[in-house]
Design a protein around this motif. Sequence first.
Motif, PDB file in Angstrom:
ATOM      1  N   ASN A 179      74.270  17.159  24.933  1.00 23.04           N
ATOM      2  CA  ASN A 179      73.981  18.559  24.592  1.00 23.04           C
ATOM      3  C   ASN A 179      74.038  18.798  23.078  1.00 23.04           C
ATOM      4  OD1 ASN A 179      73.653  19.247  27.324  1.00 23.04           O
ATOM      5  ND2 ASN A 179      75.845  19.633  27.564  1.00 23.04           N
ATOM      6  N   GLU A 180      73.218  18.059  22.368  1.00 24.22           N
ATOM      7  CA  GLU A 180      73.174  18.159  20.903  1.00 24.22           C
ATOM      8  C   GLU A 180      71.766  18.530  20.419  1.00 24.22           C
ATOM      9  OE1 GLU A 180      75.855  18.214  19.499  1.00 24.22           O
ATOM     10  OE2 GLU A 180      77.283  16.922  20.540  1.00 24.22           O
ATOM     11  N   GLU A 181      71.083  19.408  21.144  1.00 22.17           N
ATOM     12  CA  GLU A 181      69.699  19.733  20.784  1.00 22.17           C
ATOM     13  C   GLU A 181      69.586  20.385  19.406  1.00 22.17           C
ATOM     14  OE1 GLU A 181      68.138  22.487  23.627  1.00 22.17           O
ATOM     15  OE2 GLU A 181      69.484  24.119  23.052  1.00 22.17           O
ATOM     16  N   GLU A 182      70.639  21.030  18.932  1.00 20.35           N
ATOM     17  CA  GLU A 182      70.564  21.731  17.655  1.00 20.35           C
ATOM     18  C   GLU A 182      70.591  20.778  16.458  1.00 20.35           C
ATOM     19  OE1 GLU A 182      73.545  24.707  17.347  1.00 20.35           O
ATOM     20  OE2 GLU A 182      72.867  25.833  19.111  1.00 20.35           O
ATOM     21  N   THR A 183      71.155  19.591  16.620  1.00 20.40           N
ATOM     22  CA  THR A 183      71.338  18.702  15.467  1.00 20.40           C
ATOM     23  C   THR A 183      70.687  17.340  15.607  1.00 20.40           C
ATOM     24  OG1 THR A 183      73.489  18.106  16.443  1.00 20.40           O
ATOM     25  CG2 THR A 183      73.492  19.767  14.683  1.00 20.40           C
ATOM     26  N   ASP A 203      67.228  16.586  13.693  1.00 20.17           N
ATOM     27  CA  ASP A 203      67.272  16.451  12.234  1.00 20.17           C
ATOM     28  C   ASP A 203      67.815  15.086  11.823  1.00 20.17           C
ATOM     29  OD1 ASP A 203      66.236  18.974  11.900  1.00 20.17           O
ATOM     30  OD2 ASP A 203      68.183  19.945  11.568  1.00 20.17           O
ATOM     31  N   ASP A 212      70.672  20.353  28.166  1.00 16.50           N
ATOM     32  CA  ASP A 212      69.783  21.084  27.266  1.00 16.50           C
ATOM     33  C   ASP A 212      68.592  20.189  26.909  1.00 16.50           C
ATOM     34  OD1 ASP A 212      70.770  19.235  25.500  1.00 16.50           O
ATOM     35  OD2 ASP A 212      71.679  20.683  24.115  1.00 16.50           O
ATOM     36  N   THR A 261      68.211  18.016  24.550  1.00 13.57           N
ATOM     37  CA  THR A 261      68.554  16.906  23.655  1.00 13.57           C
ATOM     38  C   THR A 261      67.536  15.765  23.712  1.00 13.57           C
ATOM     39  OG1 THR A 261      70.944  17.339  23.619  1.00 13.57           O
ATOM     40  CG2 THR A 261      70.244  15.069  23.247  1.00 13.57           C
ATOM     41  N   ASP A 305      76.182  15.212  16.352  1.00 13.67           N
ATOM     42  CA  ASP A 305      76.462  16.620  16.050  1.00 13.67           C
ATOM     43  C   ASP A 305      76.592  16.901  14.558  1.00 13.67           C
ATOM     44  OD1 ASP A 305      78.853  15.329  15.616  1.00 13.67           O
ATOM     45  OD2 ASP A 305      80.090  16.890  16.542  1.00 13.67           O
ATOM     46  N   LYS A 336      75.802  17.996  10.833  1.00 12.29           N
ATOM     47  CA  LYS A 336      74.969  19.001  10.171  1.00 12.29           C
ATOM     48  C   LYS A 336      74.749  18.567   8.722  1.00 12.29           C
ATOM     49  CE  LYS A 336      77.196  22.573  12.997  1.00 12.29           C
ATOM     50  NZ  LYS A 336      78.061  23.791  12.980  1.00 12.29           N
ATOM     51  N   ARG A 341      80.224  20.013  14.368  1.00 12.95           N
ATOM     52  CA  ARG A 341      80.786  21.017  15.260  1.00 12.95           C
ATOM     53  C   ARG A 341      82.228  20.649  15.592  1.00 12.95           C
ATOM     54  NH1 ARG A 341      80.847  20.027  20.354  1.00 12.95           N
ATOM     55  NH2 ARG A 341      79.036  18.644  20.171  1.00 12.95           N
TER      56      ARG A 341
END
Length: 314
Positions: free
Chosen positions: A43-47, A50, A78, A80, A129, A131, A245
């Motif tokens: 569940n690391e779709e946000e990072t 990139d 999600d 990912t 995770d 950023k 995170r």
Amino acid sequence: MLEEVERWLSARSWSVTDRPLHQILAAKQRTGQRVSVVLPALNEEETVGDIVAAVRHDLMCQVPLVDEIVVIDSGSTDATSKVAAAAGARVVHRDEILPRLAPVPGKGEVLWRSLLVTSGDIVAFVDADLKEFSSDFVTGIVGPLLTDPDVHLVKAMYDRPLRGAAGQGGRVTELMARPLLNMHWPRLAGFVQPLGGEYAARRSLLERLPFPVGYGVELGMLVDALHLVGLDALAQVDVGVRRHRHQDGQALGRMAAAIYRTAQLRLARGHLVRPALTQFERGAQGFEPRTFSVDTEERPPMLEIAEYAERKVA
């Protein structure tokens, strides 16, 4: 601090700037070693996208340092896998690897299985995770392995700010891992980030190590590598700042329990009296107990797995 550790800090602690990219590339060309980058992801779709995009652009398209980037999805609910694939990674689901062994939850489980679906002589692990990711994380930990045949494992070291405060991250490191290492394995006391998720190692070492299935994998790997190849074969590289995170206090408590269990087994291979951790949450009737099992399983060295041995022969 032991005199041996002081000497090691001087001889085996570097900065990412100590090995320019052209020097690392020349060493890779000269030795012919392949490099795999592995991202364990849940569940690391946000990072994750990139990170994959940066590694692919900087170290695969611009220069030929990394030969493959593999995301091991350990059951994300999600996007990912979709995001990682779109960014250029090969995505493999944990359950597809070695299906005869039912997978168990945990980061170490994913790292262990990744050895079966990667081909690099050097394997670099990077948490998914992060950023503001920089490809320096990869060049920093891979560089010493390509340029120095006596180095077998390299950990990244960095500052870990917490909510803007410098040096306040890494709470489990300071409260659990560092005291354990200093008291029981003082030769490892020089590692700045012993639990950091960014490190690289030779496959020839990784395939001989047992892998704790959960959060104890980093401490277990350091201790076991020390016994297998010795302190001078281990190193660390300063790559700057790590932003990621942060988990809440109770999650950190469960992480600490798994790390303590990993250390306890290595101290005596003794009997776990109670492999569980009870924590408390305030509910409608006051504080309510919540009990979690502590990871008690380890995967054997990959060299003992028939499918891996068959792949090496092939």
